[in-house]
Each structure stands twice: as structure tokens, then as C-alpha cells.
Design a protein around this motif. Sequence first.
Motif, PDB file in Angstrom:
ATOM      1  N   ARG A 136     -13.320 -79.290  12.266  1.00  0.00           N
ATOM      2  CA  ARG A 136     -13.180 -80.752  11.676  1.00  0.00           C
ATOM      3  C   ARG A 136     -14.370 -81.478  12.524  1.00  0.00           C
ATOM      4  N   ASP A 171     -21.186 -80.744   9.607  1.00  0.00           N
ATOM      5  CA  ASP A 171     -21.098 -80.131   8.325  1.00  0.00           C
ATOM      6  C   ASP A 171     -19.850 -79.905   7.699  1.00  0.00           C
ATOM      7  N   TYR A 172     -18.733 -80.249   8.243  1.00  0.00           N
ATOM      8  CA  TYR A 172     -17.371 -79.920   7.803  1.00  0.00           C
ATOM      9  C   TYR A 172     -17.041 -80.327   6.344  1.00  0.00           C
ATOM     10  N   ASP A 173     -17.494 -81.605   6.208  1.00  0.00           N
ATOM     11  CA  ASP A 173     -17.151 -82.170   4.774  1.00  0.00           C
ATOM     12  C   ASP A 173     -17.924 -81.369   3.703  1.00  0.00           C
ATOM     13  N   GLU A 174     -19.042 -80.956   3.756  1.00  0.00           N
ATOM     14  CA  GLU A 174     -19.819 -80.173   2.757  1.00  0.00           C
ATOM     15  C   GLU A 174     -19.292 -78.976   2.716  1.00  0.00           C
ATOM     16  N   ARG A 215     -16.364 -77.786   3.219  1.00  0.00           N
ATOM     17  CA  ARG A 215     -15.098 -77.556   2.701  1.00  0.00           C
ATOM     18  C   ARG A 215     -15.189 -78.123   1.191  1.00  0.00           C
ATOM     19  N   ARG A 216     -16.106 -78.465   0.501  1.00  0.00           N
ATOM     20  CA  ARG A 216     -16.095 -79.214  -0.650  1.00  0.00           C
ATOM     21  C   ARG A 216     -15.929 -78.105  -1.657  1.00  0.00           C
ATOM     22  N   ASP A 254      -8.884 -81.959  -2.873  1.00  0.00           N
ATOM     23  CA  ASP A 254      -9.419 -82.184  -1.491  1.00  0.00           C
ATOM     24  C   ASP A 254      -8.471 -81.572  -0.740  1.00  0.00           C
ATOM     25  N   ARG A 309      -8.238 -79.955   3.583  1.00  0.00           N
ATOM     26  CA  ARG A 309      -8.853 -80.227   4.883  1.00  0.00           C
ATOM     27  C   ARG A 309      -8.349 -78.778   5.873  1.00  0.00           C
ATOM     28  N   ASP A 360      -5.018 -76.523   3.188  1.00  0.00           N
ATOM     29  CA  ASP A 360      -4.726 -77.645   4.474  1.00  0.00           C
ATOM     30  C   ASP A 360      -4.319 -76.966   5.745  1.00  0.00           C
TER      31      ASP A 360
END
Length: 460
Positions: free
Chosen positions: A20, A24-27, A29-30, A37, A39, A82
Motif C-alpha cells: 500500500r 504504483d499501488y493504486d494502478e 490494484r485497479r 474497488d 484494497r 480486500d
Amino acid sequence: MHEDLITQFKLNLRGRLIDRADPDYDEARRLYNGMIDKRPLMIAQCADAADVVTAVDFAREHGLRVAVRGGGHNGPGLASVDDGLMIDMSAMKGIRVDPSNATVRVEPGCTSGDVDHATHAFGLAVPFGIVSTTGVAGLTLGGGIGYLSRKYGLTIDNLLEADVVLADGRLVTTSPSRNADLYWGLRGGGGNFGIVTSFLFRAHPVKMVFAGPVFWDMADARAVMQAYRAFLPDAPEDLGAFVGLKTVLPVDPFPAEHQGKPACAIIACYNGSAEKGAAAMDALLKQLPPPLFNWMSEIPFPAVQGLFDPFLSKGMQWYWRGDFVNELSDAAIDAHIAQASKSPSALSLMHLYPIDGAVHRVGRNETAWNTRGATWAMVIAGIDPDPRKAGEISAWTKRYWEAVHPYSDGGGYVNFMMDDEGDGRLKATYGDNYDRLVALKGKYDPTNFFRVNQNIQPPR
């Protein structure tokens, strides 16, 4: 989790471990479905089968829930979890075509478009789906229905062998002669039994095809669906054709005068010459009113597989429901037209994919996928790029499905299921194969380690 454990995990991977704190985490996990959504605690971007084994062992030893991503085209977002570990194989894209034996070995990060590109050079293709961005792994494990199915069967009917990482970390090979029970379960049983790190498929002669969409005004939908219903049983098996209720998209290259119109479409692919393909389609078209437009032409097979790609990019809002259908009665047709006419967005649709021909020549108990007597697999999909329309497209899909479900065969294609449909739907889908799948789950995954999927629970 202690930092030294994570550091050791990173060192044991050839690929990359993202957490986290990573930029680059958000990209990473997309998900394909922008409506979902999740996490994960960490994302293991695996480089090879050894990385998959390492990730499975780490998750098992530390009590982490696991989700598995292949091509990443999963509608209900089951490629992530998650607060658990995403085992991401999307970088594993190796493909090896053996033209002398008409086979192709495929790694699990490949899309069907990746494989089509590799096989097309040799005049071959594997029966996959209808969108080239679909991941091969998920499509295969759920069954695999597409343009070539009437002639060459489902994707699973062309699976010759698979390498699988089990919940205990072992890597095994499955085929008709090796771990045959697991081979049976993989062919339609989804990701319940392990992680496939290599598929070996039979390929077939496919090069140039006569293919494309034909669109009619929604006012002609009843006539089109009735004619298609009567035409399909006697159509040559080289012709794969599905019917859909859609909207003429309000973008180029669709004709400006028809953009935004509710429509009925037949999207077809004839594996053969343009002359023979046109003759096969003419048997249907001559019964019908003139279409709004007919874009069928001779094109390379990968081109027809990619027809929908420009309009279905990653990150759209998706909600879908499906059923198997035996008969398309006039009452069912009327119900379809009534619901489709209330479509909430230009991209929302209903498709009926044929299940006949070669698919019917496999016994319902020969593979885990046992709905061999159905005539169509139906999908209703609410689709829109705007997150503000998520509730509207979901509600439309559910209302549509409830209206036409009484005309269905009960179960649904697992690749068209969301994760809120309940165990009853899954049991109806697998029918008299369900108990065998439960026993197989007890043998290969007794703790239900692989449970972020259309889950078959082990015996209790």
C-alpha cells in the motif's frame, strides 16, 4: 505483518511485490470493472510458476486470503481481495505455437487477443470468446463460448493439459492421463482447485473469415429474433452467430443517421470464404427487412475478435446477469424487447450466444461444465463509463433478468455471474456434477484456500 517477513517475501520473488505504500499501488490494484474497488494488503506480480508457488506458500503460512488475477477481465472483481494477497499473473504472457501438431501453450496472463496474434501467423486459432481483451485463464476455467464453438466446441473442449499450483504449494500437471479428476474439474469448475500456470490447447484451421455485425431497427427485433431462432439449428457449423439487443453507438464509425437508435443486431463469423459465408448468411437475411447497415466482409480472424475492443475499455461500470436458455418463445422475445427498450445507456446490451453443434457432442458429465443441452447462453450487461450511473445500470440489469428468467433453464454460465447471486445459482449451474465438484474440492483444497471465486465449498 512484520517488515522482515515482507522483505523476505520480496527477495523470494523474481517478480515484484507491491504494497500500500508503493506509488504504483493504486494502478496495480485497479480492476476491469470500475464499479468495484478493493484494497489488497499486497500484490505479488509473478514472473513465473515458481513465483506463484512462493506466493501461495506465503499466503497459506500467514493466513492471508488470496485472489488470483490472470488477464484481469473478471466482471465481479474476483481478481482482487480486500486486506489479502492478490496473486497477479498478468505479466506471464508466454505463448508457444506448435504448427506441426496444431497446439499452442499459453501462460495465464495472456488475453485471447494475445493468443490470436500468435496463432494467426500459422493459420490457426483456439475457440475463445468474442472480446480480444478477455483473459484466457478465467475464460477457460469457466467454459469458453465464442464464434468457433459451434464447429470446434468450448474452450475447455480444446484444453489438452494444464499445469496447476495447488493450495499446498505443489505444482502438478493435469491431462486425460495425469491427475484426470483434476483435469475434469478445471474444465468448467473455475478457480476452485488451484492456479493454472500453463495451458496447452488444440488449435484449428482459421485464417480469413467472413464476419461482422448486421443491425436492424428495434422495430424489426421481433422478426429478426424469430428468424434467427428458426435459422440457427440448420445453419452450417462454420457459422458462429449471436443475436443481441443493443443501441447503435453514438460515435464514429457508426452511420450518423442511425447513431443512438435502439437496435437488434446479429454479429456473425463464418470460418471460410466470403462467397460461402455470404451464402450462409443470405439464408437468414432474405427472410428479413433491410437492415440499417450490414458490415459483414472478409477480414482476418483477430479483427473480428477485436470488434468490441474500442468501446469496452478497462474501468467501465459493469453489472451483468446471465442464464442458460433452451427455447426462445415469442413471449420471451416480447419480454426481451420490452426490457431492452428501457436501456439506461448506449453500451448496455443483451446477447444470446449459441450452444449447439460440437458443444452438444460432448457429454454433460465429461467435463465439470455440464449444460450441454442448452441452446443459448444469455448475458444482460449494464455498462457505462460514468460511476454516477452504477446504480441505474445495476437496477436495469436486475429488472431485465427477472423479467426473462422464467423463460430460462435455471442455471447460468459462471463467467456471466456476479458474486451476489448465491449458492443456489451455482448448484443449478452445475446440476448433477455439483456433488462431484464438492468432493474434488475436498481432495485438492479441503481448507477452501481458493475461495475468492464462484466458490464451491469443500465437504463439511
